[in-house]
Design a protein around this motif. Structure first.
Motif, mmCIF file in Angstrom:
data_model
loop_
_atom_site.group_PDB
_atom_site.id
_atom_site.type_symbol
_atom_site.label_atom_id
_atom_site.label_comp_id
_atom_site.label_asym_id
_atom_site.label_seq_id
_atom_site.Cartn_x
_atom_site.Cartn_y
_atom_site.Cartn_z
ATOM 1 N N GLU A 1 13.781 -6.689 -35.596
ATOM 2 C CA GLU A 1 13.748 -5.264 -35.208
ATOM 3 C C GLU A 1 13.492 -4.422 -36.569
ATOM 4 N N ALA A 2 13.004 -3.116 -36.589
ATOM 5 C CA ALA A 2 12.884 -2.399 -37.699
ATOM 6 C C ALA A 2 13.061 -0.811 -37.278
ATOM 7 N N LEU A 3 13.414 -0.095 -38.133
ATOM 8 C CA LEU A 3 13.677 1.339 -37.859
ATOM 9 C C LEU A 3 12.748 1.877 -39.041
ATOM 10 N N ASN A 4 12.005 2.874 -38.628
ATOM 11 C CA ASN A 4 10.992 3.814 -39.456
ATOM 12 C C ASN A 4 11.217 5.227 -39.361
ATOM 13 N N ILE A 5 11.038 5.982 -40.405
ATOM 14 C CA ILE A 5 11.118 7.236 -40.344
ATOM 15 C C ILE A 5 9.724 8.026 -41.015
ATOM 16 N N GLN A 6 9.461 8.919 -40.425
ATOM 17 C CA GLN A 6 8.411 9.771 -40.996
ATOM 18 C C GLN A 6 8.633 11.372 -41.140
ATOM 19 N N THR A 7 8.087 12.068 -41.945
ATOM 20 C CA THR A 7 8.092 13.389 -41.999
ATOM 21 C C THR A 7 6.870 14.004 -42.565
ATOM 22 N N TYR A 8 6.737 15.193 -42.139
ATOM 23 C CA TYR A 8 5.607 15.749 -42.852
ATOM 24 C C TYR A 8 5.935 17.356 -42.988
ATOM 25 N N TYR A 9 5.119 18.201 -43.781
ATOM 26 C CA TYR A 9 5.196 19.525 -44.039
ATOM 27 C C TYR A 9 4.012 20.165 -44.200
ATOM 28 N N ASN A 10 3.690 21.127 -43.490
ATOM 29 C CA ASN A 10 2.213 22.055 -43.527
ATOM 30 C C ASN A 10 2.380 23.073 -44.460
ATOM 31 N N LEU A 11 1.945 22.788 -45.733
ATOM 32 C CA LEU A 11 1.952 23.901 -46.693
ATOM 33 C C LEU A 11 1.039 25.208 -46.529
ATOM 34 N N THR A 12 -0.179 24.731 -45.825
ATOM 35 C CA THR A 12 -1.276 25.788 -45.207
ATOM 36 C C THR A 12 -1.880 25.116 -44.253
ATOM 37 N N LYS A 13 -2.767 25.661 -43.386
ATOM 38 C CA LYS A 13 -3.511 25.084 -42.438
ATOM 39 C C LYS A 13 -4.379 23.920 -42.731
ATOM 40 N N TRP A 14 -4.786 23.678 -44.119
ATOM 41 C CA TRP A 14 -5.405 22.685 -44.634
ATOM 42 C C TRP A 14 -4.911 21.758 -45.316
ATOM 43 N N CYS A 15 -3.475 21.749 -45.749
ATOM 44 C CA CYS A 15 -2.732 20.965 -46.775
ATOM 45 C C CYS A 15 -1.421 20.514 -46.309
ATOM 46 N N GLN A 16 -1.166 19.390 -46.201
ATOM 47 C CA GLN A 16 -0.185 18.760 -45.601
ATOM 48 C C GLN A 16 0.690 17.831 -46.665
ATOM 49 N N ILE A 17 1.773 17.775 -46.878
ATOM 50 C CA ILE A 17 2.682 16.985 -47.743
ATOM 51 C C ILE A 17 3.369 15.909 -46.639
ATOM 52 N N TYR A 18 3.264 14.841 -46.913
ATOM 53 C CA TYR A 18 3.767 13.537 -45.860
ATOM 54 C C TYR A 18 4.567 12.710 -46.793
ATOM 55 N N ALA A 19 5.504 11.942 -46.035
ATOM 56 C CA ALA A 19 6.078 10.726 -46.534
ATOM 57 C C ALA A 19 6.852 9.899 -45.251
ATOM 58 N N PHE A 20 6.772 8.771 -45.478
ATOM 59 C CA PHE A 20 7.285 7.748 -44.636
ATOM 60 C C PHE A 20 8.171 6.490 -45.061
ATOM 61 N N ALA A 21 9.178 5.951 -44.377
ATOM 62 C CA ALA A 21 9.862 4.903 -44.931
ATOM 63 C C ALA A 21 9.714 3.842 -43.635
ATOM 64 N N THR A 22 9.455 2.470 -44.197
ATOM 65 C CA THR A 22 9.512 1.560 -43.166
ATOM 66 C C THR A 22 10.647 0.533 -43.465
ATOM 67 N N ASN A 23 11.229 -0.128 -42.320
ATOM 68 C CA ASN A 23 12.208 -1.115 -42.219
ATOM 69 C C ASN A 23 13.489 -0.464 -43.108
ATOM 70 N N VAL A 24 13.837 0.871 -42.789
ATOM 71 C CA VAL A 24 15.032 1.636 -43.521
ATOM 72 C C VAL A 24 16.018 0.896 -43.641
ATOM 73 N N MET A 25 16.404 -0.017 -42.724
ATOM 74 C CA MET A 25 17.826 -0.845 -43.026
ATOM 75 C C MET A 25 17.575 -1.967 -43.944
ATOM 76 N N ASP A 26 16.424 -2.244 -44.438
ATOM 77 C CA ASP A 26 16.077 -3.412 -45.149
ATOM 78 C C ASP A 26 16.502 -4.814 -44.613
ATOM 79 N N LEU A 27 16.102 -4.710 -43.232
ATOM 80 C CA LEU A 27 16.403 -6.320 -42.740
ATOM 81 C C LEU A 27 15.433 -7.359 -43.225
ATOM 82 N N HIS A 28 16.024 -8.595 -43.312
ATOM 83 C CA HIS A 28 15.130 -9.629 -43.799
ATOM 84 C C HIS A 28 14.688 -10.424 -42.236
ATOM 85 N N TYR A 29 13.459 -10.516 -42.095
ATOM 86 C CA TYR A 29 13.185 -11.117 -40.958
ATOM 87 C C TYR A 29 11.557 -11.799 -41.030
#
Length: 410
Positions: free
Chosen positions: A342-370
């Motif tokens: 299993e894995a938990l992922n988190i994403q977020t984004y912020y629209n500075l303007t209608k044509w510019c967006q800042i984004y970030a995402f994290a995968t396997n937040v719990m850092d599980l080994h599989y």
């Protein structure tokens, strides 16, 4: 490896009543073209004490093969949806497919001789589809707010997959190839045909909740299977297997204020349907009807939620679970399975303007080994001189990771 592709579509649609009933007709044509060129070779080398490669002086690069390929794929299709009432709809469709795969170039046989890889294959199947939807409560004049828009559906369709160029030039057992590329001129391969049945219910619940419950089954004939030869990754493709994929899918999704969410569960049973003999790196394997395909977990769960914190800022998270699966090459299902993960992922984004967006995402937040997949093979570094120890080779899943960036849209 170089590849270039292009395509075009032409489509016409018509909404016109027939015998006073709603009818939607669509027809069109498509054409896709692709050109590819791939080559391969190697430098002779020896293995060092730490299993590192050491180039052998005096031996330069040795080309193995160079294969140009050309694919033409054209189709003519039509579909019609006829609605005798506002609660019953019938759909029929048909598509004529034409695909041509042309190969050129040369390859080197195991004995060192040069052989042509030239081949020309044509495929012209016709694939139909049909289905209907029925709203049973509306048919009987029943008003049930808790099950509004309750719909029963049934669909049947046929499809095909033509052999890929690397499968066509890698179909000769006497001239095994290394995946994913291939070499020597080979016997013809047949396309893979699929017949799919799907049936179930869907509808809406209060609080803007959509739901779907479906059964499906796909019967595959002439399935292409890559079979290894000896204790290596070399092998050949062949039309050997009939398969059946069947299962259940359940979906829920909805919104509440600033939140939106979804939850999906699926169960898949992917099995061989004929008795046959396949070959992996260990040797021949006897396969019986009902043996499961490797690398395909039976159960999958996906749950996610999103929150619109402001008009510009959104945060979302999703959780994925996959049950255990058999190893690739374990056609008879006799070795230990790859454990579920299993894995938990988190994403977020912020629209500075209608044509510019800042984004970030994290995968396997719990850092599980599989391990998310694996294959059964022989470890040639152990058990010598008898060919190595039979053991699973496991593919580790992605560790915890964070990415971010900026998107521009014009």
């Amino acid at each position: 490896f170089d590849q270039t592709g292009a395509g075009a579509r032409l489509q016409l649609q018509c909404n016109r009543k027939i015998f006073g009933c709603e009818n939607y007709f669509l027809t069109g044509a498509s054409f896709d073209w692709a050109e590819s060129y791939f080559s391969s070779g190697f430098y002779p080398a020896a293995m060092g004490a730490n299993y590192n490669n050491i180039l052998i002086p005096g031996f330069g690069f040795q080309a193995q093969f160079a294969v140009p390929g050309f694919n033409d794929f054209a189709g003519l299709y039509l579909t019609d949806t006829f609605s005798p009432t506002d609660w019953f709809h019938i759909t029929g469709a048909m598509r004529y497919n034409y695909m041509q795969v042309q190969l050129g170039g040369y390859g080197v046989n195991p004995n060192g001789s040069i052989a042509s890889t030239a081949a020309l294959e044509d495929f012209q199947p016709i694939t139909p589809a049909a289905g209907f939807t029925l709203q049973p409560l509306r048919a009987f004049g029943i008003v049930e707010p808790e099950l509004r828009d309750l719909t029963f559906f049934f669909n049947y369709s046929e499809s095909f997959r033509a052999p890929m160029p690397d499968e066509l030039v890698g179909a000769n057992p006497l001239n095994p190839v290394i995946l994913p590329m291939a070499q020597i001129g080979d016997p013809s391969l047949s396309p893979v045909y699929a017949q799919t049945y799907e049936s179930g219910f869907r509808g809406k619940l209060p609080q803007e909740i959509n739901w779907n419950f479906a059964f499906y089954r796909t019967d595959l004939t002439n399935q292409l299977q890559f079979q290894q030869t000896g204790h290596s990754a070399a092998g050949f493709f062949a039309n050997v297997a009939d398969e059946q994929n069947q299962g259940v899918e359940v979906m829920l999704q909805g919104t509440h204020g600033k939140f939106s969410w979804f939850a999906n569960w699926s169960f898949l049973e992917a099995t061989f349907q004929n008795s046959l003999h396949l070959v992996n790196t260990i040797g021949p394997v006897s396969v019986q009807p009902g043996d499961r395909r490797g690398g395909l977990p039976e159960q999958m769960v996906k749950v996610g939620v999103s929150c619109q914190l402001t008009d510009r800022w959104q945060v979302s998270a999703d959780f994925q679970y996959y049950s255990s699966s058999f190893l690739y090459g374990d056609y008879a299902n006799i070795y230990p399975m790859v454990s579920g993960w299993e894995a938990l992922n988190i994403q977020t984004y912020y629209n500075l303007t209608k044509w510019c967006q800042i984004y970030a995402f994290a995968t396997n937040v719990m850092d599980l080994h599989y391990f998310n997949s694996g294959l059964i093979s022989q470890n040639v570094f152990t058990g010598a001189p008898n060919g190595g120890t039979i053991e699973p080779f496991l593919n580790p899943g992605s560790p915890f990771g964070v990415w971010g960036g900026v998107r521009f849209q014009f």
